[in-house]
Design a protein around this motif. Structure first.
Motif, PDB file in Angstrom:
ATOM      1  N   UNK A 198     -15.328   4.604  -4.958  1.00 28.75           N
ATOM      2  CA  UNK A 198     -14.801   3.432  -5.284  1.00 28.75           C
ATOM      3  C   UNK A 198     -13.753   2.952  -4.319  1.00 28.75           C
ATOM      4  N   UNK A 199     -14.033   1.445  -4.032  1.00 23.72           N
ATOM      5  CA  UNK A 199     -12.943   0.736  -3.185  1.00 23.72           C
ATOM      6  C   UNK A 199     -11.613   0.515  -4.270  1.00 23.72           C
ATOM      7  N   UNK A 200     -10.521   0.333  -3.365  1.00 24.06           N
ATOM      8  CA  UNK A 200      -9.311   0.152  -4.325  1.00 24.06           C
ATOM      9  C   UNK A 200      -9.605  -1.271  -4.993  1.00 24.06           C
ATOM     10  N   UNK A 201      -9.115  -1.115  -6.328  1.00 23.51           N
ATOM     11  CA  UNK A 201      -9.307  -2.272  -7.306  1.00 23.51           C
ATOM     12  C   UNK A 201      -8.658  -3.765  -6.844  1.00 23.51           C
ATOM     13  N   UNK A 202      -7.590  -3.701  -6.364  1.00 18.21           N
ATOM     14  CA  UNK A 202      -6.956  -4.827  -6.074  1.00 18.21           C
ATOM     15  C   UNK A 202      -6.714  -4.962  -4.507  1.00 18.21           C
ATOM     16  N   UNK A 203      -6.959  -6.420  -4.060  1.00 18.38           N
ATOM     17  CA  UNK A 203      -6.343  -6.471  -2.539  1.00 18.38           C
ATOM     18  C   UNK A 203      -5.218  -6.022  -2.065  1.00 18.38           C
ATOM     19  N   UNK A 204      -3.995  -6.140  -2.812  1.00 21.26           N
ATOM     20  CA  UNK A 204      -2.702  -5.586  -2.707  1.00 21.26           C
ATOM     21  C   UNK A 204      -2.876  -4.015  -2.225  1.00 21.26           C
ATOM     22  N   UNK A 205      -3.835  -3.394  -2.694  1.00 20.66           N
ATOM     23  CA  UNK A 205      -3.905  -1.880  -2.469  1.00 20.66           C
ATOM     24  C   UNK A 205      -4.199  -1.676  -0.929  1.00 20.66           C
ATOM     25  N   UNK A 206      -4.719  -2.708  -0.197  1.00 23.72           N
ATOM     26  CA  UNK A 206      -4.781  -2.431   1.196  1.00 23.72           C
ATOM     27  C   UNK A 206      -3.817  -3.157   2.074  1.00 23.72           C
ATOM     28  N   UNK A 207      -2.781  -3.520   1.334  1.00 22.72           N
ATOM     29  CA  UNK A 207      -1.836  -4.237   1.895  1.00 22.72           C
ATOM     30  C   UNK A 207      -1.335  -3.516   3.236  1.00 22.72           C
ATOM     31  N   UNK A 208      -0.741  -2.159   3.166  1.00 24.58           N
ATOM     32  CA  UNK A 208      -0.349  -1.375   4.135  1.00 24.58           C
ATOM     33  C   UNK A 208      -1.202  -1.329   5.562  1.00 24.58           C
ATOM     34  N   UNK A 209      -2.485  -0.936   4.948  1.00 27.53           N
ATOM     35  CA  UNK A 209      -3.515  -0.640   6.033  1.00 27.53           C
ATOM     36  C   UNK A 209      -3.952  -1.803   6.690  1.00 27.53           C
ATOM     37  N   UNK A 210      -3.889  -2.900   5.937  1.00 27.68           N
ATOM     38  CA  UNK A 210      -4.213  -4.122   6.480  1.00 27.68           C
ATOM     39  C   UNK A 210      -3.429  -4.812   7.714  1.00 27.68           C
ATOM     40  N   UNK A 211      -1.813  -4.474   7.195  1.00 25.71           N
ATOM     41  CA  UNK A 211      -0.921  -4.873   8.223  1.00 25.71           C
ATOM     42  C   UNK A 211      -0.832  -4.051   9.309  1.00 25.71           C
ATOM     43  N   UNK A 212      -1.057  -2.804   9.074  1.00 17.72           N
ATOM     44  CA  UNK A 212      -1.062  -1.879  10.266  1.00 17.72           C
ATOM     45  C   UNK A 212      -2.235  -2.313  11.192  1.00 17.72           C
ATOM     46  N   UNK A 213      -3.355  -2.466  10.712  1.00 23.49           N
ATOM     47  CA  UNK A 213      -4.472  -2.755  11.454  1.00 23.49           C
ATOM     48  C   UNK A 213      -4.169  -4.077  12.481  1.00 23.49           C
ATOM     49  N   UNK A 214      -3.872  -5.148  11.549  1.00 21.05           N
ATOM     50  CA  UNK A 214      -3.560  -6.364  12.265  1.00 21.05           C
ATOM     51  C   UNK A 214      -2.438  -6.421  13.360  1.00 21.05           C
ATOM     52  N   UNK A 215      -1.329  -5.592  12.849  1.00 15.21           N
ATOM     53  CA  UNK A 215      -0.201  -5.416  13.758  1.00 15.21           C
ATOM     54  C   UNK A 215      -0.711  -4.687  14.974  1.00 15.21           C
ATOM     55  N   UNK A 216      -1.180  -3.727  14.861  1.00  9.11           N
ATOM     56  CA  UNK A 216      -1.837  -2.724  16.076  1.00  9.11           C
ATOM     57  C   UNK A 216      -2.490  -3.660  17.073  1.00  9.11           C
ATOM     58  N   UNK A 217      -3.473  -4.291  16.334  1.00  7.72           N
ATOM     59  CA  UNK A 217      -4.336  -5.180  17.322  1.00  7.72           C
ATOM     60  C   UNK A 217      -3.757  -6.116  18.267  1.00  7.72           C
ATOM     61  N   UNK A 218      -2.801  -6.841  17.501  1.00  3.71           N
ATOM     62  CA  UNK A 218      -1.723  -8.083  18.235  1.00  3.71           C
ATOM     63  C   UNK A 218      -0.910  -7.517  19.157  1.00  3.71           C
ATOM     64  N   UNK A 219      -0.469  -6.223  18.888  1.00  7.36           N
ATOM     65  CA  UNK A 219       0.439  -5.663  19.904  1.00  7.36           C
ATOM     66  C   UNK A 219      -0.306  -5.037  21.051  1.00  7.36           C
ATOM     67  N   UNK A 220      -1.528  -4.869  20.745  1.00  3.44           N
ATOM     68  CA  UNK A 220      -2.261  -4.312  21.928  1.00  3.44           C
ATOM     69  C   UNK A 220      -2.796  -5.390  23.018  1.00  3.44           C
ATOM     70  N   UNK A 221      -3.074  -6.634  22.169  1.00  2.48           N
ATOM     71  CA  UNK A 221      -3.678  -7.709  22.965  1.00  2.48           C
ATOM     72  C   UNK A 221      -2.740  -8.574  23.510  1.00  2.48           C
ATOM     73  N   UNK A 222      -1.593  -8.811  22.625  1.00  2.00           N
ATOM     74  CA  UNK A 222      -0.621  -9.927  23.489  1.00  2.00           C
ATOM     75  C   UNK A 222       0.477  -9.006  24.404  1.00  2.00           C
ATOM     76  N   UNK A 223       0.618  -9.423  25.662  1.00  2.00           N
ATOM     77  CA  UNK A 223       1.269  -8.723  26.409  1.00  2.00           C
ATOM     78  C   UNK A 223       2.912  -8.753  26.068  1.00  2.00           C
ATOM     79  N   UNK A 224       3.598  -7.650  26.297  1.00  2.00           N
ATOM     80  CA  UNK A 224       5.119  -7.414  25.970  1.00  2.00           C
ATOM     81  C   UNK A 224       6.037  -8.122  26.801  1.00  2.00           C
ATOM     82  N   UNK A 225       5.434  -8.338  27.985  1.00  2.00           N
ATOM     83  CA  UNK A 225       6.443  -8.718  29.083  1.00  2.00           C
ATOM     84  C   UNK A 225       6.279 -10.225  29.312  1.00  2.00           C
TER      85      UNK A 225
END
Length: 225
Positions: A198-225
């Motif tokens: 069963x999937x997590x019932x409410x979208x907020x249950x995916x908050x931490x995973x979704x934020x980690x997923x999007x943050x990681x992708x953005x940090x990889x794609x956008x140059x830090x310098x």
């Protein structure tokens, strides 16, 4: 002999008519939102909206206008709520001090995840509706004025944190973040099907995973310098 109606009674009668009119308008907009969510804009008819709202065709036209007008109004009435919550979340982060990419992602995603998890069937319908809209470029001219102003605020924050990033990269990472958010809110059946549980019932249950997923992708794609 009928007594003259007092100013107070006139006000009460007028106020009651206004309240009933607004309630009817909201019923029409709610019905349109559900119809657009389930069948898509092109397939929906004014007659279908009237039937769903349990009103006449004339009432739909009076309170909502054309199908195109209803489309814009249904989208617009949610935008102000989300914009206010996102801007407030961003202001709160600013007040705490230096922001990170994760902070910006959190401020954008969490208000929508929170609202979508409250059990309001109309917000559920909106989530399905906007997921349809976001996946079709034909709708972009209709919705850009609604969504782009706040999107540009968040893009500016990403740019401040990653000044070397191109305009295209900044727009892309926000677009991919929005797509991930919309997907989680609109439907989690795919997750359940692939995982065999069963999937997590409410979208907020995916908050931490979704934020980690999007943050990681953005940090990889956008140059830090």
């Amino acid at each position: 002999m009928r007594q003259p109606t007092s100013d107070k009674e006139n006000f009460r009668n007028t106020d009651g008519r206004i309240a009933r009119g607004e309630a009817t308008r909201q019923r029409v907009l709610d019905a349109a939102e559900r119809c657009f969510a389930s069948d898509g804009f092109e397939a929906v008819t004014i007659r279908q909206i009237a039937r769903t709202a349990e009103v006449t065709l004339g009432v739909v036209s009076f309170h909502g206008g054309s199908k195109e007008d209803l489309f814009k109004t249904v989208l617009a009435r949610r935008v102000a709520t989300l914009d206010d919550l996102r801007k407030a979340a961003l202001a709160e982060v600013r007040a705490r001090g230096e922001m990170t990419i994760r902070d910006v992602v959190d401020a954008y995603l969490t208000p929508y995840l929170d609202i979508a998890s409250r059990g309001d069937p109309q917000w559920r319908a909106y989530a399905q509706f906007i997921a349809r809209v976001a996946s079709n470029d034909d709708y972009f001219p209709e919705v850009r004025e609604l969504y782009d102003p706040t999107a540009r605020i968040f893009i500016a924050e990403f740019q401040r944190l990653r000044p070397g990033a191109s305009a295209e990269a900044l727009a892309t990472v926000l677009t991919l973040t929005v797509a991930s958010m919309l997907s989680i809110v609109a439907s989690r059946a795919r997750i359940a099907g692939l995982s065999g549980s069963d999937a997590i019932d409410q979208p907020m249950g995916y908050r931490a995973m979704l934020i980690d997923f999007c943050t990681g992708g953005i940090e990889m794609v956008l140059p830090s310098d």
